[in-house]
Motif scaffolding. Structure first.
Motif: not given
Length: 466
Positions: A352-358, A461-464
């Motif tokens: 659902a997120s479009a940015t890393p901060v989101g 962060r998205p990577s994990p």
């Protein structure tokens, strides 16, 4: 003229009008035998293009460029001759552009995916119960041994078994990737060695054979139970503990006597050992992996150090509020359920997120939701037992966030932070010093803040989660 005027470069329009008039006129074919060759924008080919657009609307609507429509048409098998004759367009890209302009842009949401981290609620609750059921053995055998003499022996053996079991469980899960044969071998040798180490350490404060025997029985049980829990044989462990459950349930109405008080826990121990042996034997009977690489022993070291720190922290809390330790032990089942929920909700937040901060904000919200649910579960137990809720709730945050980081392979930060908290809290329990009640909650508070910040940083962060 024999046919329509071609508008393609290098076509027959290069001929002069005189040459065309001088040429003999061919005989005209009947109308129904003529192919439908007409210019774009005129006649029935507009209907054909519209029909094609309606047929392919679902596939054309999400396209962001006519080239995507061209690729779709190629996949549909439209040849150049069909495009010219049926749809009246010069080439594939001309028809793709017309279709792209006809169909409005729509970008539907992706279809829902299966939640791979959906927990087994019954299994998680059962594991929490199994963590607490061994305490019934102490309830049954309490009249048979002196608490002040034998408790230190059992505490030392329990702390050693807890630390060893955490490290062994991690190594066994790594070996499960190679196969059940390899994992069973690791559990067989590791559990026997762990029971021997725990019993040997318990001999140091022991002052008699009875204490050493109790420590050995406890160590053997914890080793066998770890085998069954790692290999997901919870129901078998529950069945093995049935004599213990039956004896403890009858205590309010019946005095079993010293023979049964000692015999029922011994029977449960033998049943647990036999169950572990049968499960390991079945695992070892399977085929061995030909190229299975052994993981490094140091990879499991931080998990063992965390187990040591967690055992010390729980023991220190048990000296102050023993009933809350029972509630905390039972809550390990819901804690495991929330660990699975965190992973599933984090994957949904990533989608659902479009940015890393989101995503970081959503990830922090998921972490806060899971921690809040866990603490709300423990708060009634603290109020019902009349305990000070601050320390057990802070300890629960420490344990849960540490387990969460370990689930994502972040092992050293929780091990170091929990060891620091356990060391600071245990320092005041030295007999020469006056115990300070505020040390344990303060140590847990510092560790909880640091572990939560580490979880937000590492898992935000998205990577994990990818």
């Amino acid at each position: 003229m024999s046919g329509p005027l071609s508008l393609e470069p290098g076509g027959v329009e290069a001929d002069t009008l005189a040459l065309r008039l001088a040429a003999p006129r061919p005989r005209r074919a009947p109308d129904d035998a003529m192919p439908a060759k007409r210019l774009p924008g005129r006649g029935p080919e507009e209907e054909a293009v519209s029909t094609l657009a309606a047929e392919l609307a679902d596939s054309i609507a999400p396209a962001v460029h006519p080239y995507e429509v061209a690729a779709l048409l190629e996949a549909e098998g439209l040849s150049a001759s069909v495009i010219k004759e049926r749809y009246g367009h010069a080439n594939l890209f001309s028809l793709a552009t017309a279709l792209y302009e006809r169909v409005p842009r729509t970008f539907p949401e992706p279809p829902p995916v299966t939640d791979l981290w959906r927990p087994d609620t019954l299994r998680c609750l059962l594991r929490g119960v199994l963590f607490a059921l061994p305490a019934l053995a102490y309830l049954l055998t309490a009249p048979l041994w002196a608490l002040d003499r034998h408790a230190p022996v059992l505490i030392v053996a329990g702390i050693a078994s807890w630390a060893w079991g955490q490290a062994l469980g991690h190594r066994a899960h790594l070996r499960l990737a190679a196969g059940r044969h390899e994992a069973s071998g690791t559990l067989l040798s590791g559990s026997l060695l762990g029971a021997a180490v725990a019993t040997s350490l318990a001999v140091l404060p022991a002052d008699g054979a009875v204490a050493v025997g109790a420590a050995a029985a406890q160590s053997l049980y914890l080793a066998a139970a770890s085998v069954l829990l790692v290999l997901a044989r919870e129901r078998l462990l529950l069945a093995a503990l049935s004599p213990l459950i039956a004896g403890a349930a009858a205590l309010p109405w019946w005095e079993p006597g010293p023979e049964l008080r000692a015999g029922l826990p011994l029977l449960a121990l033998l049943a647990t050992l036999l169950s572990a042996v049968l499960v390991l034997r079945a695992g070892r009977s399977g085929p061995a992996a030909s190229d299975a690489a052994r993981p490094r022993l140091l990879a499991s070291l931080p998990y063992g150090l965390f187990g040591l720190a967690a055992a010390v922290l729980v023991m220190l809390e048990g000296r102050r509020q023993p009933y809350m330790v029972i509630a905390l032990t039972l809550s390990m089942g819901p804690a495991e359920w929330l660990l699975y929920r965190y992973r599933g909700w984090s994957v949904a937040a990533l989608r659902a997120s479009a940015t890393p901060v989101g995503f970081m904000l959503r990830s922090a919200a998921v972490l806060g939701l899971c921690l809040s649910a866990y603490l709300l579960l423990l708060l009634p137990a603290a109020l019902l037992t009349g305990s000070d809720p601050a320390t057990p709730l802070l300890l629960a945050v420490v344990l849960w966030t540490a387990l969460l980081l370990q689930a994502f392979g972040v092992a050293w930060p929780p091990a170091v932070l929990c060891l620091a908290a356990a060391g600071a809290a245990a320092a005041v329990t030295v007999p020469d010093l006056t115990p300070e009640p505020a040390v344990l909650p303060a140590a847990c508070a510092v560790a909880a803040v640091c572990l939560t910040a580490c979880a937000i940083h590492r898992l935000g962060r998205p990577s994990p989660h990818a």
